[in-house]
Design an enzyme around this catalytic site. Structure first.
Site, PDB file in Angstrom:
ATOM      1  N   HIS A 185       0.822  -1.212   0.000  1.00  0.00           N
ATOM      2  CA  HIS A 185       0.000   0.000   0.000  1.00  0.00           C
ATOM      3  C   HIS A 185       0.857   1.263   0.000  1.00  0.00           C
ATOM      4  CE1 HIS A 185       0.762   0.897   4.260  1.00  0.00           C
ATOM      5  NE2 HIS A 185       0.428  -0.345   4.579  1.00  0.00           N
ATOM      6  N   CYS A 220       2.873  -4.555   6.810  1.00  0.00           N
ATOM      7  CA  CYS A 220       2.664  -4.412   5.361  1.00  0.00           C
ATOM      8  C   CYS A 220       3.944  -3.947   4.667  1.00  0.00           C
ATOM      9  CB  CYS A 220       1.544  -3.407   5.093  1.00  0.00           C
ATOM     10  SG  CYS A 220      -0.074  -3.905   5.722  1.00  0.00           S
TER      11      CYS A 220
END
Length: 318
Positions: free
Chosen positions: A223, A233
């Protein structure tokens, strides 16, 4: 994952060699003698300008990492044509380098995006666990894309997130580690994909836990970065993320490989030094003709950094 370090270094070395050959042999250009008609550029089909690697050993290793040529039935047998490679010198590093590759019609891999800086979990990468800020290590499919913003032109399955979109991170929930659309939170550490803010303007799920095993972590995405380490992430620059989404194509079975040049940490905290009186163990690396003989076993991280720094200049992007 020492193999991954060798793979990326070999890839970068091949790019350097390829760029040098292109500069030394302009007569071998494949540019048509008469220009082709100009067509408008579409946002979802970026044109790679990087040279093909054309190194059988390197192409073979990337194919192996991608799972190409597997004899097993199912998704792992699909021919992967898009690979995103994320690598860092140490497992405890909260930052890494991301490069995207695409496989051409000649079966040779070529770099398409990057290298670019990527942020990892604040504990680096290794074995993923719920409530442990560590990025999963390994090779995983990329499946569901989403974002707070409208579809940027991706061919991936995509939904525009609202306040009714959640990623279920409740380990007791039957929909753990999936996207759910409902008014209220599924409970636990579930994330509201809209209220999470601009980092989820554009994102794609890293399918590291397809069995949805509770405790092995959920909500691991590629992301947009906010300039800080993540909760597990992989995060990159907004414009690069948008372009990668526009490039991804489910027909090419895209995957992401995340690895380091040292063993992953075994505990829940960062580990940068070995216990007194011991020697850190590193994974053994299969012999790769033309790669291991040239590189040897020392200076992998330094060499990788040097080659990565050369790429923008060689590809005309610096």
């Amino acid at each position: 994952m020492r193999l991954l370090g060798l793979v990326v270094i070999a890839v970068m070395a091949a790019i350097v060699a390829g760029a040098g050959q292109a500069l030394a042999a302009p007569g071998t250009s494949t540019t048509p003698t008469s220009p082709a008609p100009t067509s408008p550029t579409t946002p979802h089909t970026p044109t790679p300008t990087s040279p093909s690697l054309g190194i059988p050993q390197v192409d073979g290793i990337l194919d192996t990492l991608a799972g190409n040529g597997s004899s097993k039935p199912g998704p792992q047998a699909s021919d992967t044509g898009q690979m995103i490679v994320v690598t860092a010198p140490k497992a405890s590093d909260p930052t890494a380098t991301l490069t995207a590759f695409e496989k051409g019609a000649d079966k040779s891999w070529k770099p398409v995006f990057g290298p670019t800086k990527a942020f990892l979990g604040s504990l680096g990468m290794g074995e993923p666990k719920d409530n442990v800020y560590r990025t999963p290590e390994g090779t995983f499919a990329l499946d569901q894309a989403f974002g707070r913003q409208a579809n940027p032109g991706t061919k991936m399955p995509y939904f525009q997130a609202t306040r009714q979109d959640w990623w279920d991170s409740n380990m007791k929930s039957p929909t753990y580690n999936t996207h759910v659309r409902q008014a209220n939170s599924p409970g636990g550490d579930s994330e509201n994909l809209y209220d999470a803010g601009p980092v989820y303007d554009y994102a794609v799920n890293i399918a590291h836990n397809p069995q949805r095993t509770p405790g092995k972590a959920s909500a691991m995405f590629l992301h947009v970065t906010n300039g800080e380490p993540t909760m597990g992430c992989v995060a990159i620059d907004r414009d690069v993320m948008r372009k990668i989404l526009a490039w991804l194509d489910p027909a090419k079975h895209p995957k992401i490989t995340i690895g380091v040049n040292a063993a992953a940490p075994t505990g829940d905290g960062p580990s940068t030094t070995a216990p007194s009186g011991t020697t850190p163990k590193t994974p053994t690396t299969p012999s790769v003709p033309g790669v291991s003989d040239i590189l040897g076993d020392k200076g992998l991280s330094d060499l990788l950094t040097q080659l990565v720094n050369l790429i923008p200049t060689l590809l005309g992007t610096k």
